[in-house]
Scaffold this motif. Structure first.
Motif, PDB file in Angstrom:
ATOM      1  N   ASP A 171      20.489  15.044   2.873  1.00 57.12           N
ATOM      2  CA  ASP A 171      19.380  15.890   2.397  1.00 57.12           C
ATOM      3  C   ASP A 171      19.357  15.967   0.869  1.00 57.12           C
ATOM      4  N   GLU A 172      20.518  16.028   0.258  1.00 60.28           N
ATOM      5  CA  GLU A 172      20.562  16.033  -1.217  1.00 60.28           C
ATOM      6  C   GLU A 172      20.025  14.720  -1.782  1.00 60.28           C
ATOM      7  N   ARG A 173      20.389  13.606  -1.127  1.00 59.31           N
ATOM      8  CA  ARG A 173      19.910  12.295  -1.603  1.00 59.31           C
ATOM      9  C   ARG A 173      18.398  12.189  -1.458  1.00 59.31           C
ATOM     10  N   ASP A 208       0.838  -1.205   0.000  1.00 61.42           N
ATOM     11  CA  ASP A 208       0.000   0.000   0.000  1.00 61.42           C
ATOM     12  C   ASP A 208       0.869   1.250   0.000  1.00 61.42           C
ATOM     13  N   GLU A 209       1.949   1.168   0.771  1.00 57.57           N
ATOM     14  CA  GLU A 209       2.835   2.332   0.846  1.00 57.57           C
ATOM     15  C   GLU A 209       4.290   1.882   0.933  1.00 57.57           C
ATOM     16  N   VAL A 210       5.159   2.625   0.280  1.00 57.08           N
ATOM     17  CA  VAL A 210       6.603   2.347   0.335  1.00 57.08           C
ATOM     18  C   VAL A 210       7.300   3.571   0.910  1.00 57.08           C
ATOM     19  N   ILE A 211       8.110   3.332   1.926  1.00 53.47           N
ATOM     20  CA  ILE A 211       8.988   4.405   2.403  1.00 53.47           C
ATOM     21  C   ILE A 211      10.398   4.092   1.914  1.00 53.47           C
ATOM     22  N   VAL A 212      10.965   5.008   1.180  1.00 57.24           N
ATOM     23  CA  VAL A 212      12.374   4.877   0.800  1.00 57.24           C
ATOM     24  C   VAL A 212      13.162   5.572   1.908  1.00 57.24           C
ATOM     25  N   ALA A 213      13.971   4.808   2.632  1.00 56.90           N
ATOM     26  CA  ALA A 213      14.634   5.347   3.828  1.00 56.90           C
ATOM     27  C   ALA A 213      16.135   5.472   3.575  1.00 56.90           C
ATOM     28  N   VAL A 214      16.623   6.692   3.674  1.00 55.79           N
ATOM     29  CA  VAL A 214      18.027   6.989   3.386  1.00 55.79           C
ATOM     30  C   VAL A 214      18.819   6.976   4.690  1.00 55.79           C
ATOM     31  N   LEU A 215      19.835   6.119   4.739  1.00 56.53           N
ATOM     32  CA  LEU A 215      20.643   5.993   5.957  1.00 56.53           C
ATOM     33  C   LEU A 215      21.586   7.185   6.109  1.00 56.53           C
ATOM     34  N   ARG A 216      21.517   7.804   7.284  1.00 56.39           N
ATOM     35  CA  ARG A 216      22.486   8.843   7.632  1.00 56.39           C
ATOM     36  C   ARG A 216      23.627   8.135   8.350  1.00 56.39           C
ATOM     37  N   ASN A 217      24.743   7.960   7.656  1.00 53.83           N
ATOM     38  CA  ASN A 217      25.852   7.182   8.215  1.00 53.83           C
ATOM     39  C   ASN A 217      27.102   8.050   8.293  1.00 53.83           C
ATOM     40  N   PRO A 218      27.403   8.573   9.494  1.00 53.38           N
ATOM     41  CA  PRO A 218      28.548   9.489   9.615  1.00 53.38           C
ATOM     42  C   PRO A 218      29.886   8.809   9.362  1.00 53.38           C
ATOM     43  N   ASN A 219      29.912   7.470   9.362  1.00 54.20           N
ATOM     44  CA  ASN A 219      31.184   6.753   9.163  1.00 54.20           C
ATOM     45  C   ASN A 219      31.521   6.547   7.687  1.00 54.20           C
ATOM     46  N   ALA A 263      12.215   9.219   3.365  1.00 58.56           N
ATOM     47  CA  ALA A 263      12.565   9.677   4.712  1.00 58.56           C
ATOM     48  C   ALA A 263      14.047   9.410   4.930  1.00 58.56           C
ATOM     49  N   LYS A 264      14.589   9.977   5.995  1.00 59.09           N
ATOM     50  CA  LYS A 264      15.966   9.631   6.345  1.00 59.09           C
ATOM     51  C   LYS A 264      15.942   8.961   7.718  1.00 59.09           C
ATOM     52  N   PHE A 265      16.963   8.177   7.992  1.00 58.92           N
ATOM     53  CA  PHE A 265      17.015   7.540   9.304  1.00 58.92           C
ATOM     54  C   PHE A 265      18.458   7.361   9.726  1.00 58.92           C
ATOM     55  N   ASP A 266      18.637   7.215  11.048  1.00 61.78           N
ATOM     56  CA  ASP A 266      19.936   6.736  11.529  1.00 61.78           C
ATOM     57  C   ASP A 266      19.664   5.652  12.555  1.00 61.78           C
ATOM     58  N   GLY A 267      20.710   4.979  12.990  1.00 62.41           N
ATOM     59  CA  GLY A 267      20.515   3.852  13.903  1.00 62.41           C
ATOM     60  C   GLY A 267      20.064   2.621  13.134  1.00 62.41           C
ATOM     61  N   LEU A 268      19.314   1.786  13.839  1.00 56.20           N
ATOM     62  CA  LEU A 268      18.931   0.488  13.256  1.00 56.20           C
ATOM     63  C   LEU A 268      17.689   0.604  12.389  1.00 56.20           C
ATOM     64  N   ILE A 269      17.695  -0.122  11.279  1.00 57.12           N
ATOM     65  CA  ILE A 269      16.523  -0.117  10.397  1.00 57.12           C
ATOM     66  C   ILE A 269      15.315  -0.738  11.114  1.00 57.12           C
TER      67      ILE A 269
END
Ligand code: PNS
Length: 159
Positions: A48-50, A29-40, A67-73
């Protein structure tokens, strides 16, 4: 409501990613494309550009959001009521690590992972190879959406 997530670095998004997102959008029904914020990880584009590029190239798909995320998926999945993680599998070489992550995510949080076999047209494709070829003058116009190609050209000329 079946909501799934397609996670990744997307530095930058390629036509292979878009193929998986589009196919997931026909199943869920819905897809979230989640962009990992990975400082390493050193990236060519900021998170933000991605996210901006992904929003631009998925804007015609009404049930896709970015959306963007950090930590565990798995924590992102719990916080956003996500039923499953969707991943593209390009080749057997992807499988070992993807299987390990899928099993870890299920073991730790009961989150399912669904694999979609990549369209053979994109089986060789990765963001890293796109960046490498583009950097040395290769023609990657057929491998990324036009807005990404434009930004890639500008960014590589700056660096
Ligand atoms: O595009 P990528 O870099 O191959 O994507 C990898 C990604 C972001 C899907 C994966 O590294 C991930 O889910 N990272 C979030 C951190 C996490 O949950 N790690 C444990 C995985 S079992």
């Amino acid at each position: 409501m079946r909501r799934v997530v397609v996670p990744g670095s997307f530095d930058p998004v390629t036509n292979g990613h878009l193929d998986i997102v589009g196919r997931a959008a026909r199943l869920a029904d819905e897809v979230i494309v989640a962009v990992l914020r990975n400082p390493n990880k050193i990236a060519l584009f900021t998170v933000d550009e991605r996210v901006e590029m992904l929003r631009e190239v998925t804007k015609e798909q009404a049930n896709v959001r970015v959306a963007k995320f950090d930590g565990l998926i798995v924590d992102f999945c719990k916080a956003n009521d996500v039923s499953a993680i969707v991943k593209g599998l390009r080749a057997v070489s992807d499988f070992d690590y993807e299987l390990q992550m899928a099993q870890m995510n299920y073991n730790q949080a009961g989150v399912e992972t669904l694999f979609i076999s990549t369209n053979p047209l994109y089986a060789f494709l990765s963001s890293s190879l796109v960046k490498e070829f583009a950097k040395y003058g290769g023609d990657v116009a057929s491998l990324v959406p036009e807005p990404v190609l434009d930004r890639l050209t500008v960014r590589l000329a700056e660096s």
